[in-house]
Design a protein around this motif. Structure first.
Motif, PDB file in Angstrom:
ATOM      1  N   LEU A  82       0.825  -1.208   0.000  1.00 17.45           N
ATOM      2  CA  LEU A  82       0.000   0.000   0.000  1.00 17.45           C
ATOM      3  C   LEU A  82       0.861   1.261   0.000  1.00 17.45           C
ATOM      4  O   LEU A  82       0.540   2.231  -0.687  1.00 17.45           O
ATOM      5  N   LYS A  83       1.941   1.244   0.737  1.00 19.88           N
ATOM      6  CA  LYS A  83       2.861   2.391   0.732  1.00 19.88           C
ATOM      7  C   LYS A  83       3.399   2.627  -0.672  1.00 19.88           C
ATOM      8  O   LYS A  83       3.473   3.765  -1.135  1.00 19.88           O
TER       9      LYS A  83
ATOM     10  N   ALA B  86      -7.078   3.844  -7.607  1.00 19.33           N
ATOM     11  CA  ALA B  86      -5.981   2.874  -7.727  1.00 19.33           C
ATOM     12  C   ALA B  86      -6.269   1.608  -6.923  1.00 19.33           C
ATOM     13  O   ALA B  86      -6.018   0.494  -7.385  1.00 19.33           O
ATOM     14  N   LEU B  87      -6.843   1.779  -5.737  1.00 19.86           N
ATOM     15  CA  LEU B  87      -7.171   0.624  -4.899  1.00 19.86           C
ATOM     16  C   LEU B  87      -8.309  -0.194  -5.507  1.00 19.86           C
ATOM     17  O   LEU B  87      -8.296  -1.426  -5.435  1.00 19.86           O
ATOM     18  N   GLN B  88      -9.285   0.497  -6.092  1.00 20.96           N
ATOM     19  CA  GLN B  88     -10.377  -0.217  -6.752  1.00 20.96           C
ATOM     20  C   GLN B  88      -9.850  -1.059  -7.904  1.00 20.96           C
ATOM     21  O   GLN B  88     -10.248  -2.206  -8.068  1.00 20.96           O
TER      22      GLN B  88
ATOM     23  N   HIS C 284      -2.099   1.538   8.100  1.00 23.25           N
ATOM     24  CA  HIS C 284      -2.557   0.382   8.868  1.00 23.25           C
ATOM     25  C   HIS C 284      -4.075   0.191   8.720  1.00 23.25           C
ATOM     26  O   HIS C 284      -4.536  -0.927   8.494  1.00 23.25           O
ATOM     27  N   ALA C 285      -4.841   1.263   8.844  1.00 22.27           N
ATOM     28  CA  ALA C 285      -6.299   1.175   8.697  1.00 22.27           C
ATOM     29  C   ALA C 285      -6.676   0.762   7.279  1.00 22.27           C
ATOM     30  O   ALA C 285      -7.589  -0.047   7.077  1.00 22.27           O
ATOM     31  N   LEU C 286      -5.969   1.281   6.307  1.00 19.82           N
ATOM     32  CA  LEU C 286      -6.218   0.938   4.911  1.00 19.82           C
ATOM     33  C   LEU C 286      -5.925  -0.535   4.655  1.00 19.82           C
ATOM     34  O   LEU C 286      -6.690  -1.225   3.974  1.00 19.82           O
ATOM     35  N   ALA C 287      -4.837  -1.032   5.211  1.00 26.55           N
ATOM     36  CA  ALA C 287      -4.490  -2.443   5.063  1.00 26.55           C
ATOM     37  C   ALA C 287      -5.546  -3.351   5.702  1.00 26.55           C
ATOM     38  O   ALA C 287      -5.917  -4.378   5.129  1.00 26.55           O
TER      39      ALA C 287
END
Length: 86
Positions: A8-9, A50-52, A74-77
């Motif tokens: 994610l980073k 991008a995540l979608q 962390h929350a995103l992961a």
């Protein structure tokens, strides 16, 4: 989870063209918006797209829940991991 956080980073850096930042420069628990990385709403839209594309997850731009998912790497992961298992 650490591998997903690292990924994610890298997505954040690549998607937002953060040329002077390396993955290890991003604190996993630090805020992504305002403080921390200082991202803005346009960055959030780009990152959300991008995540979608990458993970096939669905995000609502107006949702307070979505805002909480973008609080930190962390929350995103945690969100991506839980969305993958559904």
């Amino acid at each position: 989870m650490a591998l997903l956080e690292q990924e994610l980073k890298e997505i954040i850096i690549e998607t937002l063209n953060l040329e002077d930042i390396r993955p290890e420069d991003i604190d996993t628990s630090a805020a992504l918006f305002v403080d921390g990385l200082g991202l803005d709403s346009i960055d959030a839209l780009e990152l959300g797209l991008a995540l979608q594309k990458r993970y096939g997850i669905s995000l609502s731009a107006d949702s307070a829940e979505t805002r909480s998912h973008f609080a930190s790497v962390h929350a995103l992961a945690a969100f991506v991991a839980s969305a993958r298992t559904r």
